[in-house]
Design a protein around this motif. Sequence first.
Motif, PDB file in Angstrom:
ATOM      1  N   TYR A 141       1.580 -12.315  19.583  1.00  0.00           N
ATOM      2  CA  TYR A 141       2.466 -12.657  20.794  1.00  0.00           C
ATOM      3  C   TYR A 141       2.955 -13.966  21.295  1.00  0.00           C
ATOM      4  CZ  TYR A 141      -1.497  -8.814  21.877  1.00  0.00           C
ATOM      5  OH  TYR A 141      -1.928  -8.003  21.221  1.00  0.00           O
ATOM      6  N   ASP A 142       3.935 -13.444  22.299  1.00  0.00           N
ATOM      7  CA  ASP A 142       5.509 -14.814  22.251  1.00  0.00           C
ATOM      8  C   ASP A 142       4.465 -15.679  23.025  1.00  0.00           C
ATOM      9  OD1 ASP A 142       6.986 -15.466  24.762  1.00  0.00           O
ATOM     10  OD2 ASP A 142       8.574 -14.940  23.343  1.00  0.00           O
ATOM     11  N   ARG A 143       5.057 -17.290  22.072  1.00  0.00           N
ATOM     12  CA  ARG A 143       4.365 -18.182  22.974  1.00  0.00           C
ATOM     13  C   ARG A 143       4.466 -18.449  24.548  1.00  0.00           C
ATOM     14  NH1 ARG A 143       8.710 -19.406  19.902  1.00  0.00           N
ATOM     15  NH2 ARG A 143      10.388 -20.588  20.542  1.00  0.00           N
ATOM     16  N   HIS A 144       5.636 -17.567  24.749  1.00  0.00           N
ATOM     17  CA  HIS A 144       5.980 -18.640  25.955  1.00  0.00           C
ATOM     18  C   HIS A 144       5.726 -17.916  27.303  1.00  0.00           C
ATOM     19  CE1 HIS A 144       8.708 -21.585  24.590  1.00  0.00           C
ATOM     20  NE2 HIS A 144       9.506 -20.393  24.259  1.00  0.00           N
ATOM     21  N   THR A 145       5.660 -16.039  26.995  1.00  0.00           N
ATOM     22  CA  THR A 145       5.147 -15.417  27.929  1.00  0.00           C
ATOM     23  C   THR A 145       3.919 -14.186  27.456  1.00  0.00           C
ATOM     24  OG1 THR A 145       6.741 -12.773  27.055  1.00  0.00           O
ATOM     25  CG2 THR A 145       8.053 -14.688  28.505  1.00  0.00           C
ATOM     26  N   GLY A 146       3.814 -14.453  26.188  1.00  0.00           N
ATOM     27  CA  GLY A 146       2.425 -13.469  25.898  1.00  0.00           C
ATOM     28  C   GLY A 146       2.915 -12.260  26.102  1.00  0.00           C
ATOM     29  N   ALA A 147       4.540 -11.816  25.880  1.00  0.00           N
ATOM     30  CA  ALA A 147       4.579 -10.422  25.436  1.00  0.00           C
ATOM     31  C   ALA A 147       3.862 -10.192  24.097  1.00  0.00           C
ATOM     32  CB  ALA A 147       6.055 -10.246  25.692  1.00  0.00           C
ATOM     33  N   LEU A 148       3.915  -8.376  24.432  1.00  0.00           N
ATOM     34  CA  LEU A 148       3.736  -8.470  22.934  1.00  0.00           C
ATOM     35  C   LEU A 148       5.427  -8.632  21.438  1.00  0.00           C
ATOM     36  CD1 LEU A 148       1.799  -6.673  20.819  1.00  0.00           C
ATOM     37  CD2 LEU A 148       3.035  -4.255  21.678  1.00  0.00           C
ATOM     38  N   THR A 174      -3.154 -12.631  26.920  1.00  0.00           N
ATOM     39  CA  THR A 174      -2.311 -13.930  26.162  1.00  0.00           C
ATOM     40  C   THR A 174      -1.202 -14.294  27.536  1.00  0.00           C
ATOM     41  OG1 THR A 174      -1.937 -12.474  24.247  1.00  0.00           O
ATOM     42  CG2 THR A 174      -0.395 -14.801  24.414  1.00  0.00           C
ATOM     43  N   ALA A 175      -0.985 -14.118  27.964  1.00  0.00           N
ATOM     44  CA  ALA A 175      -0.197 -14.136  29.511  1.00  0.00           C
ATOM     45  C   ALA A 175      -0.731 -14.914  30.663  1.00  0.00           C
ATOM     46  CB  ALA A 175       1.001 -12.840  30.105  1.00  0.00           C
ATOM     47  N   GLU A 176      -2.142 -14.555  30.965  1.00  0.00           N
ATOM     48  CA  GLU A 176      -3.462 -15.636  31.595  1.00  0.00           C
ATOM     49  C   GLU A 176      -3.531 -16.615  30.750  1.00  0.00           C
ATOM     50  OE1 GLU A 176      -4.790 -14.326  34.951  1.00  0.00           O
ATOM     51  OE2 GLU A 176      -2.735 -13.510  34.533  1.00  0.00           O
ATOM     52  N   LEU A 177      -3.341 -16.735  29.409  1.00  0.00           N
ATOM     53  CA  LEU A 177      -3.936 -18.086  28.979  1.00  0.00           C
ATOM     54  C   LEU A 177      -3.155 -19.151  29.285  1.00  0.00           C
ATOM     55  CD1 LEU A 177      -5.592 -19.408  26.651  1.00  0.00           C
ATOM     56  CD2 LEU A 177      -4.688 -18.187  25.315  1.00  0.00           C
ATOM     57  N   ILE A 178      -2.030 -17.983  28.672  1.00  0.00           N
ATOM     58  CA  ILE A 178      -0.590 -19.090  29.262  1.00  0.00           C
ATOM     59  C   ILE A 178      -0.967 -20.000  30.011  1.00  0.00           C
ATOM     60  CG2 ILE A 178       2.075 -19.443  28.861  1.00  0.00           C
ATOM     61  CD1 ILE A 178       1.702 -16.974  26.737  1.00  0.00           C
ATOM     62  N   ARG A 179      -0.201 -18.788  31.360  1.00  0.00           N
ATOM     63  CA  ARG A 179      -0.598 -19.523  32.898  1.00  0.00           C
ATOM     64  C   ARG A 179      -1.359 -20.612  32.862  1.00  0.00           C
ATOM     65  NH1 ARG A 179      -3.749 -18.569  37.224  1.00  0.00           N
ATOM     66  NH2 ARG A 179      -4.442 -16.922  35.525  1.00  0.00           N
ATOM     67  N   LEU A 180      -3.175 -19.735  32.607  1.00  0.00           N
ATOM     68  CA  LEU A 180      -3.864 -21.373  32.779  1.00  0.00           C
ATOM     69  C   LEU A 180      -4.521 -22.679  32.760  1.00  0.00           C
ATOM     70  CD1 LEU A 180      -6.960 -18.946  32.719  1.00  0.00           C
ATOM     71  CD2 LEU A 180      -5.923 -19.924  34.434  1.00  0.00           C
TER      72      LEU A 180
END
Length: 624
Positions: A47-54, A73-79
Amino acid sequence: MTAVDPLTLAVIQAALQQVCNEMDIAFSRSAFSPVIAEADDRSSGIYDRHTGALISQGELGLPVFVGTMQHSTAELIRLIGEGKAGAPNPGDIYIVNDPYLGGTHLMDVRFAMPFYYKGELFCWLQNTGHWPDVGGMVPGGFSAHATEVEQEGLRLPPVKLFKRGEMDAEIYAILCSNMRVADQRIGDIKAQAAALYVGERRLTDLIGRYGLDTINAAIAEMRTRAALLMRSYIAEIPDGTYKSAAFVDSDGIVNAPLKIALTVTKADGVLNFDFSDSSPPCRGPMNSVIATTYSSVYLAMRHIFPDTPLNSGAFEPLRIVRPEGTFLDARYPRPVAGCAAEVSQRIAEAVFLALVQAIPDRVTAAPAGTSGNFALGGADPAKGTGYVMYQMSGGGYGGNADHDGLTNGCSTIGISKTPPVEVMEQVFPVLYRRFALREGSGGAGERRGGFGVHYEVELLRGDARASFVMDHGRFGPPGVLGGADGAPNVVRVHRGGNVTIPEHLSKDQGIPLQAGDRVEVLTPGGGGYGDPLARDPAAVARDVRLGYYGVDEVRNLFGVALRADGEVDAAETERLRHPPVIPGAVHAEGGQRSDPGPREAGSGSLAEVPDSLAFGSASGMTGG
């Protein structure tokens, strides 16, 4: 950005998928629980390091996790960005199963690891595995009567289970204190972490071979091409609006069906999906979190266009209106145990029923559409230990323009399979009295539906509690274009010489069993495709020879008469299929069933299960 030639692009795309495949294989081969080791209820992705995109997912992973792990992954990056989760370091592995943070149900536990290349964060590696138990009201977590998520088990926000490569003993102790047979979880935890380490090594080798610039350019090009390919497929769909409805049997609390109402609109090269007219949030565990709802649409489109690459670019032309105020957008504390395995498949079914109107050559009739979640928990007096057994089961796929439906296929949402009977009997105190094809369950059609399975499992010793969250027990999988529905799911519980059927047909929990008691399940067949009277009589005769249907059944279902030697009686078949027209006679017209609604759905009592679904004596079956 570095240009990538087509050959190098193809090699890197395949290599990224292979990294994910190796993570999946490592996970299954080293896991302790049969649901992962044998049934492959797991998935891995990059998954993308900035957005979590697959970026890539393995072909060996469950498709339903395509969208959920991207969302997670996007939620983890946000938190992390908000300071609500710890900042990553090399060797850290986060654990999370919160369904409202890009998840499914609590049993699907996600591990996420930041991947560093030469000291810089390059991407996230993540996997999901179905743990047999995470606490809650009933062994296995499939509480059919839960009214809040806390009753379903332990809910974890993203926390670091591994810190710089070392497992946090305190967090592990918290996990063990909230789960049944906790001493067995260490095997799954180490397997899940080991799979990520495999991905770390393989990805490091790949980047070292081609360089960061080339890998980054390839990933960007993969996403662009996936979007273009999906748009090219969407271009085949005529502009217009297509509507459908699919039904969940009940929520386990209120004995009435839940409606998934879908409107698909094709315009300007994109597909718009609107579920806004679906049923409101329900009291029981059949609510779907938004990540699972979105992912269900993605996996349905993957079924229709299977050669679309697995990355976020394929999702770009798919626009989904968030179904706020419906049971497809669950908010805390709504229970969600049935969302991943059951509601997701009803969502996919709604997509199939809508798009078969537009592209009938691409779309099948409805598949069985249930994972057949069956959990059994108790203590084995012979071993002196507790256990939690979890089983999923296959069913029939719908017929399509090219061929009949697949028999005993895996659930719509993934590649997971029923664990081998021999393994289950070795690990748990059970005996499978029957595990066979469910003859006659495929819906009639020019291309008939595939068949479900019929199994019966007996408790050999000790006491146990059985729970199940299944679906398609009230209505069978719909046929399309004149095809008949497949047979619905049937559950029977044999206790002390008595046979009972759950009030909610496909859902119940905490049923006490003693040695000698049995649970019997008949899974759905797939829907039929096209007019049954158009089916090749020779194919019908073959079905009878193989024992799929009886002679009288095919006469009624397909209008085919057979001679005593099993060959087609051409003259009688012609008469059955083209009866003489009698002036003034009224002929019934075929077609798909209408919206059943709460009244026609009935109360789910024993009388609603037709006798024709019973195979053998209710009290004397011994298998075969």
